[in-house]
Write a protein that holds these residues in place. Sequence first.
Motif, PDB file in Angstrom:
ATOM      1  N   ILE A  65       0.827  -1.208   0.000  1.00 44.67           N
ATOM      2  CA  ILE A  65       0.000   0.000   0.000  1.00 44.67           C
ATOM      3  C   ILE A  65       0.866   1.266   0.000  1.00 44.67           C
ATOM      4  O   ILE A  65       0.574   2.231  -0.702  1.00 44.67           O
ATOM      5  N   GLY A  66       1.930   1.253   0.779  1.00 48.87           N
ATOM      6  CA  GLY A  66       2.789   2.431   0.881  1.00 48.87           C
ATOM      7  C   GLY A  66       3.370   2.873  -0.450  1.00 48.87           C
ATOM      8  O   GLY A  66       3.517   4.076  -0.702  1.00 48.87           O
ATOM      9  N   LEU A  67       3.673   1.920  -1.308  1.00 55.50           N
ATOM     10  CA  LEU A  67       4.203   2.274  -2.630  1.00 55.50           C
ATOM     11  C   LEU A  67       3.161   3.013  -3.462  1.00 55.50           C
ATOM     12  O   LEU A  67       3.467   3.967  -4.164  1.00 55.50           O
ATOM     13  N   ARG A  68       1.921   2.578  -3.355  1.00 52.88           N
ATOM     14  CA  ARG A  68       0.851   3.229  -4.113  1.00 52.88           C
ATOM     15  C   ARG A  68       0.602   4.654  -3.589  1.00 52.88           C
ATOM     16  O   ARG A  68       0.352   5.568  -4.365  1.00 52.88           O
ATOM     17  N   ILE A  69       0.684   4.813  -2.281  1.00 57.98           N
ATOM     18  CA  ILE A  69       0.521   6.152  -1.699  1.00 57.98           C
ATOM     19  C   ILE A  69       1.665   7.053  -2.151  1.00 57.98           C
ATOM     20  O   ILE A  69       1.449   8.204  -2.550  1.00 57.98           O
ATOM     21  N   TYR A  70       2.886   6.512  -2.115  1.00 59.95           N
ATOM     22  CA  TYR A  70       4.050   7.296  -2.546  1.00 59.95           C
ATOM     23  C   TYR A  70       3.925   7.658  -4.025  1.00 59.95           C
ATOM     24  O   TYR A  70       4.184   8.798  -4.420  1.00 59.95           O
ATOM     25  N   GLN A  71       3.517   6.680  -4.843  1.00 57.20           N
ATOM     26  CA  GLN A  71       3.347   6.949  -6.270  1.00 57.20           C
ATOM     27  C   GLN A  71       2.326   8.066  -6.487  1.00 57.20           C
ATOM     28  O   GLN A  71       2.538   8.955  -7.314  1.00 57.20           O
ATOM     29  N   ALA A  72       1.242   8.039  -5.727  1.00 54.81           N
ATOM     30  CA  ALA A  72       0.219   9.082  -5.859  1.00 54.81           C
ATOM     31  C   ALA A  72       0.795  10.447  -5.493  1.00 54.81           C
ATOM     32  O   ALA A  72       0.545  11.437  -6.188  1.00 54.81           O
ATOM     33  N   ASP A  73       1.552  10.489  -4.428  1.00 54.28           N
ATOM     34  CA  ASP A  73       2.150  11.752  -3.984  1.00 54.28           C
ATOM     35  C   ASP A  73       3.088  12.318  -5.057  1.00 54.28           C
ATOM     36  O   ASP A  73       3.035  13.509  -5.378  1.00 54.28           O
ATOM     37  N   ILE A  74       3.921  11.465  -5.609  1.00 49.10           N
ATOM     38  CA  ILE A  74       4.854  11.905  -6.659  1.00 49.10           C
ATOM     39  C   ILE A  74       4.077  12.303  -7.915  1.00 49.10           C
ATOM     40  O   ILE A  74       4.409  13.294  -8.576  1.00 49.10           O
ATOM     41  N   ALA A  75       3.040  11.552  -8.256  1.00 51.39           N
ATOM     42  CA  ALA A  75       2.232  11.878  -9.439  1.00 51.39           C
ATOM     43  C   ALA A  75       1.605  13.262  -9.297  1.00 51.39           C
ATOM     44  O   ALA A  75       1.579  14.032 -10.260  1.00 51.39           O
ATOM     45  N   VAL A  76       1.118  13.587  -8.098  1.00 51.69           N
ATOM     46  CA  VAL A  76       0.562  14.927  -7.856  1.00 51.69           C
ATOM     47  C   VAL A  76       1.634  15.980  -8.099  1.00 51.69           C
ATOM     48  O   VAL A  76       1.387  17.003  -8.752  1.00 51.69           O
ATOM     49  N   LYS A  77       2.840  15.739  -7.600  1.00 51.33           N
ATOM     50  CA  LYS A  77       3.932  16.706  -7.761  1.00 51.33           C
ATOM     51  C   LYS A  77       4.312  16.878  -9.220  1.00 51.33           C
ATOM     52  O   LYS A  77       4.804  17.933  -9.606  1.00 51.33           O
ATOM     53  N   GLN A  78       4.067  15.853 -10.027  1.00 52.75           N
ATOM     54  CA  GLN A  78       4.347  15.946 -11.463  1.00 52.75           C
ATOM     55  C   GLN A  78       3.143  16.426 -12.258  1.00 52.75           C
ATOM     56  O   GLN A  78       3.229  16.570 -13.466  1.00 52.75           O
TER      57      GLN A  78
END
Length: 167
Positions: free
Chosen positions: A124-137
């Motif tokens: 789950i943590g990877l998906r949350i991190y991916q979402a956070d980075i995607a927002v920043k991009q």
Amino acid sequence: VQKKDRDQALPFLKKAAGLDPNKAQRRRMAGIYSGLEEHAPALELLLELTKHLPESSDLWVQLSYTAAKLGNRDLALLSLNNAAGLKPSPRQRQSMMEIYGSLQDYGHALTLAKSLIQELPEEIGLRIYQADIAVKQGDNELALTSLRQAEGLKPSAEQGRLIAGVY
């Protein structure tokens, strides 16, 4: 680390350095220095160790983390590049992903997140991190998809708060 513990540990580390420690001991010392937020002496040890153990992806990841903490972006990126060429483990790649993110190199961070999610789809943590980075991009579609997938994996209360924070 409490100040008292830190103040006691530093003189012992300096004394140990004078006793000609072997590679494993120097590596442990570098880790202790990093744990004490003493990144400059950790960097010295790690730079020397990479000369003797250039095939250690974990060592390159540790060096990149330390260099990033000291604001040496070029050395951090070079070290990450060296680690990437050595087939790092998923745990090491997750650290690399986080270091790239801390350096605001979101493209590399997102690439690593995507590959790690393929290997560890229940993380789950990877998906949350991916979402956070995607927002920043600016990739809101990927962020929403990642968050929905994380929600579908039955997150803990803490993970639920992290998901809400990214939304």
